[in-house]
Design an enzyme around this catalytic site. Structure first.
Site: not given
Ligand code: 2PG
Ligand code: MG
Length: 418
Positions: A209, A314, A339
Site C-alpha cells: 500500500e 475489520d 470495504k
Molecule cells: C486491511 C486491508 C487494507 P487487505 O487489513 O485493512 O489495509 O488489507 O486489503 O490486504 O485486507
Molecule cells: Mg485491516
C-alpha cells in the site's frame, strides 16, 4: 433505468494480480464502468472472489470465470428488464441469482463490479457527481469530507512479515482540508524516507500500500519512528498528527495466543499490551486489536480503550450486517472499517453502514491492499460522510487516484461546505 448490456473484463490490480472490471450500459446509451479491489489480509467471513484455478494462468488467480458470469448469466438476467431499475433491485437480483451466503457461485468480484458499474451509470444518467448519487442513495446530506488516515509504515502480510503488525497510519488531525492533510502527510512521509535511510541504510522501497517497511525490532519501534517523523516535520504528535494502527492480529493468532514475540500472549495480556501502546503513543484508533474469531475478548478490549482510541473492526466484522449486529450487541467495538468487496453489493454495504451509524459507531471507508486506478472509493467516502478514509500511502497511482479524486471533490464543493 433499464440495463441494456453488462460486460466484464479481466484486468490487473496493483499487485499485478487479476481482478474484475464491469461496464453497465443503460437503455439510454449511458454507460458506467467500475473495477473491484482485492485484499491480502482477508477476513475468513469475507465474500468470496471467484478465481479460475487454472495453474497455467496467473497461478490460478485468473478471473475469466467471473468475467464470463458478467457477460452471460448476469447480463441475461439483468438486461432489458424494466422492473429492475434501482440499485436495490439490481443488488437484490445479484444476491438471489448467486444463491450462496458468501457470493461464492458467481463471485463477489463479478457481483460488486456490476453493482458499482450500475451506480456509476445511474449517476451519469442523473447528471450528478458520483458522490452526490451515493449521498442520495443514503438519503442524508453530505456533512463534511472525511479525515485521512495515511499509511506510513507497513508490516504483516503487506510487507513480507518483517514486523507482525500491518499498518502504522498517520492522521493529520489539525488539517482543515484534504489539501492541508496531504501537505502535512507528505512532509511526515519525507521524514520517514530519510529516517529509514539513516537508521536502516534502506532505499525508498514500498510495501503493497505504499508504506515504508523497515525491519524494526518491534511495533513499538515503528510507533517511536512515526513520532520522530511527525516532530521532525514540525508537527506536534497527537495534536497535529496522530497515529492509527491496523494490528491485523488475526494473522498472528495461533492456538489462542497472540504471537507478537518474544512470548505469545493470552487475549488479556494482548489487551494490556495494546492499552500500553495507547498510553505511550498518540494512537487514536486500533484496528483488529484482537483476532477475528476472538468474540469473547473484544468487549474487554473495547471497554479498556473506551474514550481513548477507536476500536475498529475489520476482519471481525467483514462489512457483514449480521456480524456488525453481533458486534453491536456484544459491545465488541465502536467503529466499522467498511470495504464494499467484503460483502459484495453496494446495498449490503449501505445496510452495514446504516447499522453502524445507528449504533453511533465511527466509520472508516477502506481500499484493499490490491487495488486499481478506479477512484469510486473517494466518492463513496464523501457521499456517505465517512469519518475517515484508509486509502494507503502517498505513492502508487492506485492509492493516489483516491486522494486526487478527494482533492477534485474538495475543489468542486468549495463554498458549499459548512
Ligand atoms: C486491511 C486491508 C487494507 P487487505 O487489513 O485493512 O489495509 O488489507 O486489503 O490486504 O485486507
Ligand atoms: Mg485491516
Amino acid at each position: 433505468m433499464t440495463i441494456r448490456r453488462l460486460t466484464g473484463l479481466e484486468i490487473l490490480d496493483s499487485r499485478g494480480c487479476p481482478t474484475v472490471r464491469a461496464t453497465c450500459a443503460l437503455a439510454s446509451g449511458t454507460t458506467g464502468t467500475a473495477s473491484v479491489p482485492s485484499g491480502a489480509s482477508t477476513g475468513a467471513a469475507e465474500a468470496v472472489e471467484l478465481r479460475d484455478g487454472d495453474p497455467a494462468r496467473y497461478a490460478g488467480r485468473g478471473c475469466r470465470k467471473a468475467v464470463a458470469n458478467i457477460n452471460h448469466e448476469l447480463n441475461r438476467a439483468l438486461s432489458g428488464r424494466a422492473d429492475i431499475a434501482t440499485q436495490a433491485d439490481v443488488d437484490r437480483v445479484l444476491a438471489e441469482l448467486d444463491g450462496t451466503p458468501n457470493k461464492a457461485r458467481l463471485g463477489a468480484n463479478a457481483i460488486l463490479a456490476v453493482s458499482l458499474a450500475f451506480a456509476r451509470a445511474q449517476a451519469v444518467e442523473r447528471q450528478v457527481p458520483l458522490y452526490q448519487h451515493f449521498a442520495d442513495m443514503l438519503g442524508t446530506p453530505i456533512r463534511h469530507l472525511p479525515r485521512l488516515t495515511i499509511n506510513l509504515f507497513s508490516g504483516g502480510k503487506h510487507a513480507g512479515g518483517q514486523v507482525p503488525i500491518q499498518d502504522v497510519l498517520i492522521v493529520p488531525r489539525s488539517a482543515r482540508t484534504i489539501d492541508e492533510a496531504l501537505v502535512m502527510a507528505s512532509a511526515v512521509y519525507a521524514q520517514a524516507v530519510a529516517l529509514i535511510r539513516r537508521e536502516y541504510d534502506m532505499r525508498w522501497l514500498t510495501a503493497d500500500e505504499g508504506g515504508l517497511a523497515p525491519p524494526a525490532a518491534s511495533a513499538e519501534q515503528l510507533f517511536e519512528h512515526a513520532v520522530t517523523c511527525i516532530r521532525a516535520a514540525g508537527f506536534e504528535p497527537g495534536r497535529d498528527v496522530a497515529l492509527a494502527v491496523d494490528v491485523a492480529s488475526s494473522h498472528f493468532y495461533r492456538d489462542g495466543r497472540y504471537d507478537l514475540g518474544p512470548t505469545p500472549m493470552t487475549a488479556q495480556q494482548m489487551i494490556a499490551h495494546v492499552s500500553g501502546w495507547v498510553e505511550r503513543f498518540p494512537i487514536i484508533s486500533i484496528e483488529d486489536g484482537l483476532a477475528e474469531d476472538d468474540w469473547e475478548d473484544w468487549p474487554d478490549l473495547c471497554a479498556a480503550l473506551a474514550g481513548k482510541a477507536l476500536i475498529l473492526g475489520d476482519d471481525l466484522l467483514c462489512t457483514n450486517p449480521q456480524r456488525i449486529q453481533r458486534g453491536i450487541e456484544a459491545r465488541a467495538c465502536n467503529a466499522l472499517l467498511l470495504k464494499a468487496n467484503q460483502i459484495g453489493t453496494l446495498s449490503e454495504a449501505l445496510e452495514a453502514y446504516r447499522l453502524a451509524r445507528a449504533a453511533n459507531w465511527s466509520v472508516t471507508l477502506s481500499v484493499r491492499s490490491g487495488d486499481t486506478e478506479d477512484d469510486w472509493l473517494a466518492d463513496l467516502a464523501v457521499g456517505w460522510t465517512a469519518d475517515y478514509t484508509k486509502a494507503g500511502s502517498l505513492t502508487q497511482s492506485e492509492r493516489l487516484s483516491k486522494y486526487n479524486r478527494l482533492l477534485a471533490i474538495e475543489t468542486e464543493r468549495r463554498g458549499n461546505m459548512s
